[in-house]
Design a protein around this motif. Structure first.
Motif, PDB file in Angstrom:
ATOM      1  N   ALA A  45       0.835  -1.193   0.000  1.00  0.00           N
ATOM      2  CA  ALA A  45       0.000   0.000   0.000  1.00  0.00           C
ATOM      3  C   ALA A  45       0.873   1.247   0.000  1.00  0.00           C
ATOM      4  O   ALA A  45       0.594   2.221  -0.695  1.00  0.00           O
ATOM      5  N   ILE A  46       1.968   1.180   0.764  1.00  0.00           N
ATOM      6  CA  ILE A  46       2.892   2.323   0.799  1.00  0.00           C
ATOM      7  C   ILE A  46       3.570   2.492  -0.555  1.00  0.00           C
ATOM      8  O   ILE A  46       3.700   3.586  -1.073  1.00  0.00           O
TER       9      ILE A  46
ATOM     10  N   ARG B 107       2.385   1.822  -3.324  1.00  0.00           N
ATOM     11  CA  ARG B 107       1.420   2.380  -4.245  1.00  0.00           C
ATOM     12  C   ARG B 107       1.401   3.906  -4.158  1.00  0.00           C
ATOM     13  O   ARG B 107       1.460   4.599  -5.162  1.00  0.00           O
ATOM     14  N   VAL B 108       1.383   4.408  -2.927  1.00  0.00           N
ATOM     15  CA  VAL B 108       1.410   5.858  -2.739  1.00  0.00           C
ATOM     16  C   VAL B 108       2.702   6.430  -3.311  1.00  0.00           C
ATOM     17  O   VAL B 108       2.717   7.448  -3.998  1.00  0.00           O
TER      18      VAL B 108
ATOM     19  N   ASN C 283       4.359   5.313  -5.705  1.00  0.00           N
ATOM     20  CA  ASN C 283       4.232   5.287  -7.154  1.00  0.00           C
ATOM     21  C   ASN C 283       3.582   6.546  -7.693  1.00  0.00           C
ATOM     22  O   ASN C 283       4.015   7.099  -8.695  1.00  0.00           O
ATOM     23  N   TYR C 284       2.538   7.000  -6.986  1.00  0.00           N
ATOM     24  CA  TYR C 284       1.874   8.238  -7.420  1.00  0.00           C
ATOM     25  C   TYR C 284       2.852   9.401  -7.355  1.00  0.00           C
ATOM     26  O   TYR C 284       2.920  10.235  -8.240  1.00  0.00           O
ATOM     27  N   PHE C 285       3.640   9.420  -6.258  1.00  0.00           N
ATOM     28  CA  PHE C 285       4.617  10.497  -6.128  1.00  0.00           C
ATOM     29  C   PHE C 285       5.642  10.419  -7.248  1.00  0.00           C
ATOM     30  O   PHE C 285       6.032  11.431  -7.812  1.00  0.00           O
TER      31      PHE C 285
END
Ligand code: ADP
Ligand code: MG
Length: 728
Positions: free
Chosen positions: A596-597, A599-600, A602-604
């Protein structure tokens, strides 16, 4: 026409005050051909710039047709320039990359004419100034005299009552200078022409008035010839139309090849990087999916939806047809539970390998070792190189070795003999999947059906009850409609050949009963001879009879979505149609919370890449477009305002971005066709769908527009004359 009353131009530069000219009072009338003379630095140019509205004045009052202008804002002067003034400069100020005709046409386009409408005037003017022969030549290839003729032609095309020329012959030889003055004289008949020059001798034969400046003051103002009284005719311009804007932007995008190529390269690199980044983003999402654990299902395809009726009733052919017709449904499978069964294979009694089964027709990957099956009992396995069953030594135990495949946890001793002839590696696979032929698939179905039915066998007075898979064996050697009986498993029956044996089978769905004729009896020892394999079941049936006897109606099916992204809608639609429906992918759970981390992060990462890309490309495109500052100054001088210039930059970069995107699509196509090899694009093909390409294109267009805006803000914040002076 124009009247100056004690007008002064004062410069403030970093606290230092300087004067351009002081307290000049004079008046200019239509039909005059005015020569302004004076040594260098005496204020001639400054005066001319104020008269032509290119520069502001600080004191006094200038009247245009009797109207005061001291309160004029920049836009008012813009309007004045468009209606009244055409400029000619010592340095020509032409668009060097345009042809002679395009330079003259530019004014007419800016003034709202279409390219077609302009043609006649352009031709007439080019003939008038003697440039007809040179009309298609690039301006950069012309001599100084010819360039100044183009500038005069352009001034004529503007159709303003005033033409203002600042040392138009300053860069020319004597002969060319003479010809230019002749031409200016010729066109001055119905206009007001004001010329600043050092060449008194050459202008003297034509000038109707002579002004002399010294140290910022007007020291002489004398009329030397009579002029007719003429009415001033404003240029009747319209707003520039969209077709002309597009035409100019296209022309500007392409006409300097190196500039075009660099800009294009920037956009292609942006597109490839964006696509690559987007694809790896999607890839990570997919990996996250692959790291998900599923307890119930083997076929965990993300597009799979499990469907049954809300009232638990039978799914009819009509139901199947209706569901198949839903837009987003790619495929539909009944008896889908087969793909979720656990299968085991046993090789040489030493190796046991477990996994799921799929029909070979579902196999879409590439074979990495071995080959595709060539007969019914050959199978292919999709597995992970890291799986412990595959470690090189262990693979030897079951690859290309004949073995037995059977349904796990079933009491049935029957197994299909199979041979793994092909292996395909998939680093996302969690377990093995066996791709088998129809015969093996049918066996799995039979074994499963037997397993979930309780049966009662009635033969003469004997009655045997038990689970289907423990009592009934399967063999193709038994003819349809007949049954073979194992005498070791049924005690105390004799003389049964030709007797009827009744089978009553009960599953959670239904109860059936059917008679079979006993045509053969055997013992456990002779099983191999009579039915082809060792067997301890009470009776053996042909597989066709088992299906006919036990196959129940369809109560559950799997629907496969075409587009995973809009699967929620599909599920909603199924629910509205009276079904229970859920996505298999939603039944899993992510095994690692760290994902989950990631994934975040990745957005950054993607935001960061866009940010850096934007910075770098802005810098390059700024450098490229910087060379165009003169062009935009010219457009402004010709009457185009800042807004128009901004639009031209916007459209031009939009064109560049679109062409860059199209070329990238072409590169993707070539990569796909294996003509070229670009790693970033390979990923793009396997992970991206049409809508993702549209998203990337939109990002690209938005980026190009932001680039244009940022550039325009920087370049057009200064007044026109500052920009112009900075460049020349
Ligand atoms: P000319 O065209 O007669 O050679 P100019 O009109 O260019 O003379 O200049 C007149 C005076 O104004 C000169 O003293 C010059 O230094 C000054 N001047 C011109 N432009 C500027 C400016 N942008 N900033 C400060 N002073 C200027
Ligand atoms: Mg000057």
């Amino acid at each position: 026409m124009i009247k100056l009353d004690k007008v002064s131009k004062i410069y403030y530069n970093n606290g230092v005050i300087g004067t351009g000219f002081t307290k000049v009072s004079t008046e200019f009338k239509m039909g005059e051909f005015v020569a302004i003379l004076g040594e260098s630095g005496s204020g001639k140019s400054t005066l001319l710039n104020v008269i032509s509205g290119l520069d502001s004045y600080e004191e006094g009052e200038m009247y245009i047709n009797g109207e005061e202008t001291s309160h004029y804002a920049e836009e008012d002067f813009e309007e004045y320039r468009r209606k009244y003034v055409a400029n000619i400069f010592q340095a020509f100020n032409l668009v060097n990359s345009y042809s002679v005709r395009q330079n003259v046409e530019l004014v007419l386009l800016i003034n709202g004419n279409s390219s077609k409408e302009s043609k006649k005037s352009v031709d007439a003017i080019l003939k008038k100034v003697g440039l007809w022969e040179l009309r298609n030549k690039k301006v950069s290839k012309l001599s100084g005299g010819q360039k100044q003729r183009v500038a005069i032609a352009r001034a004529l095309a503007k159709e303003t009552p005033i033409i203002v020329a600042d040392e138009p012959t300053g860069n020319l030889d004597q002969a060319s200078a003479k010809a230019i003055f002749e031409l200016l004289n010729e066109i001055s008949k119905d206009k007001l022409v004001i010329v600043v020059t050092h060449n008194f001798d050459q202008i003297e034969p034509y000038a109707t008035r002579i002004l002399r400046m010294h140290d910022g003051k007007l020291i002489e103002d004398k009329k030397v010839r009579k002029t007719d009284v003429i009415e001033a005719k404003e240029s009747n311009y319209k707003k520039m139309n969209l077709a002309s804007k597009l035409l100019l932007s296209f022309r500007n995008a392409f006409n300097v090849l190196p500039k075009f190529l660099i800009t294009l390269a920037v956009f292609i690199i942006i597109t490839i990087t964006l696509l690559g980044e987007y694809a790896s983003f999607k890839n990570d999402e997919y990996n996250e999916f692959a790291n998900t654990v599923y307890d119930v299902f083997n076929d965990t395809a993300p597009e799979r939806i499990i469907v049954n009726k809300k009232d638990k009733s039978i799914i009819s052919n009509e139901d199947i047809k209706n569901v198949k017709n839903i837009d987003n449904v790619a495929d539909l499978k009944v008896n889908d539970y087969l793909y979720d069964l656990s299968i085991e294979m046993n090789f040489k009694d030493d190796y046991y390998v477990a996994g799921a089964v799929m029909p070979i027709s579902n196999f879409k990957a590439n074979i990495d070792e071995g080959r595709m099956p060539e007969n019914e009992n050959e199978i292919v396995v999709v597995t992970n190189k890291d799986h412990f069953d595959v470690s090189q030594f262990y693979l030897e135990g079951w690859f290309n070795v004949s073995g037995n495949l059977y349904l796990m946890n079933s009491g049935n001793s029957y197994a299909e003999s199979v041979k793994v002839v092909g292996i395909s590696y998939d680093d996302k696979a969690m377990d093995h999947t066996f791709y088998v032929g129809k015969k093996v698939m049918d066996y799995i179905e039979n074994a499963y059906l037997l397993n979930c039915n309780d049966v009662v066998l009635k033969l003469k007075q004997t009655r045997i009850q038990g689970n289907g898979s423990s009592l009934i064996g399967i063999s193709a050697k038994v003819p349809v409609g007949e049954v073979y009986v194992n005498l070791d498993s049924i005690n105390g029956v004799t003389d049964i050949n030709g007797e009827n044996l009744n089978i009553e089978a009960t599953s959670i769905y239904n109860k059936v009963s059917k008679d079979f004729k006993v045509t053969k009896t055997y013992t456990s020892e002779s099983a191999k001879k009579h039915i082809g394999s060792e067997n301890y079941n009470a009776i053996v049936l042909n597989p066709k009879d088992i299906v006919e006897l036990l196959e129940s109606d369809v109560y559950q099916m799997s629907v496969y979505a075409k587009d995973v992204d809009s699967m929620d809608n599909l599920i909603e639609e199924l629910k509205n149609k009276g079904y229970n429906a859920f996505a298999v992918k939603d039944t899993g759970y992510v095994s690692n919370e760290l994902l989950a981390i990631f994934r975040v992060m990745n957005y950054f990462a993607i935001a960061f890449v866009i940010f850096v890309l934007f910075g770098v490309s802005y810098y390059i495109i700024y450098l490229v477009l910087k060379s165009r500052v003169t062009y935009f100054a010219v457009v402004r001088m010709l009457g185009g305002n800042v807004k128009l210039n901004k639009q031209l930059v916007n459209i031009e970069l939009f064109i560049d971005a679109t062409i860059g995107f199209i070329i990238t699509l072409l590169l993707i196509f070539l990569t796909h066709a294996n003509v070229i090899h670009i790693e970033a694009l390979k990923n793009a093909i396997s992970f991206l769908k049409v809508q993702h390409f549209i998203i990337v294109y939109l990002i690209l267009v938005i980026m190009s527009q932001l680039l244009a805006r940022k550039y325009a803000r920087k370049i057009f914040k200064d007044s026109m004359i500052t920009t112009y002076n900075m460049e020349v």
